[in-house]
Design a protein around this motif. Structure first.
Motif, PDB file in Angstrom:
ATOM      1  N   ASP A  75       2.047  -6.147  -5.098  1.00 48.25           N
ATOM      2  CA  ASP A  75       0.720  -5.673  -5.422  1.00 48.25           C
ATOM      3  C   ASP A  75      -0.361  -5.568  -4.119  1.00 48.25           C
ATOM      4  N   ASP A  76      -0.101  -6.842  -3.594  1.00 45.07           N
ATOM      5  CA  ASP A  76      -0.909  -6.853  -2.317  1.00 45.07           C
ATOM      6  C   ASP A  76      -0.995  -5.870  -1.343  1.00 45.07           C
ATOM      7  N   ASP A  77       0.585  -5.334  -1.096  1.00 43.56           N
ATOM      8  CA  ASP A  77       1.027  -4.359  -0.327  1.00 43.56           C
ATOM      9  C   ASP A  77       0.429  -3.080  -0.730  1.00 43.56           C
ATOM     10  N   LEU A  78       0.282  -2.851  -2.012  1.00 45.91           N
ATOM     11  CA  LEU A  78      -0.084  -1.638  -2.483  1.00 45.91           C
ATOM     12  C   LEU A  78      -1.694  -1.361  -2.436  1.00 45.91           C
ATOM     13  N   ILE A  79      -2.096  -2.467  -2.503  1.00 49.82           N
ATOM     14  CA  ILE A  79      -3.743  -2.639  -2.331  1.00 49.82           C
ATOM     15  C   ILE A  79      -4.094  -2.336  -1.027  1.00 49.82           C
ATOM     16  N   GLY A  80      -3.487  -3.050  -0.032  1.00 52.89           N
ATOM     17  CA  GLY A  80      -3.683  -2.776   1.256  1.00 52.89           C
ATOM     18  C   GLY A  80      -3.464  -1.474   1.874  1.00 52.89           C
ATOM     19  N   LYS A  81      -2.449  -0.712   1.261  1.00 50.83           N
ATOM     20  CA  LYS A  81      -2.218   0.478   1.660  1.00 50.83           C
ATOM     21  C   LYS A  81      -3.127   1.628   0.813  1.00 50.83           C
ATOM     22  N   LEU A  82      -3.625   1.438  -0.204  1.00 49.06           N
ATOM     23  CA  LEU A  82      -4.853   1.974  -0.885  1.00 49.06           C
ATOM     24  C   LEU A  82      -6.059   1.946  -0.154  1.00 49.06           C
ATOM     25  N   ALA A  83      -6.518   0.768   0.373  1.00 50.68           N
ATOM     26  CA  ALA A  83      -7.659   0.782   1.113  1.00 50.68           C
ATOM     27  C   ALA A  83      -7.404   1.361   2.395  1.00 50.68           C
TER      28      ALA A  83
END
Length: 91
Positions: free
Chosen positions: A7-15
């Protein structure tokens, strides 16, 4: 054990994608003006939401005052009805 959750990786990618999109928008003709308008809109919406939260408190105060006024009217009503009956002239 992995140090980052998926989830953290996905949020980082979206940011990161969001930052890239904002940069692309700023590079377009009139893009900075559009970004400024969006930021101004955000500030206005924040201000309006703050005011709306204040309205809830005012509505509660008005409801309490209306209840108090209704109680005072009920308390005055019996006192005004206890007037002495009018006397007839000549009796």
């Amino acid at each position: 054990m992995e140090s980052t959750r998926p989830d953290d990786d996905l949020i980082g990618k979206l940011a990161g994608k969001g930052e890239q999109a904002v940069q692309r928008l700023a590079d377009l003709p009139g893009g900075t003006r559009a970004l400024k308008a969006f930021n101004d809109l955000k500030l206005r919406v924040d201000d309006l939401s703050r005011k709306v939260r204040g309205i809830d408190a005012l509505e509660a105060r008005v409801a309490k005052l209306e209840k108090d006024v209704a109680g005072l009217k009920r308390a005055q009503k019996p006192a005004s009805q206890q007037k002495a009956p009018a006397r007839k002239a000549g009796a």
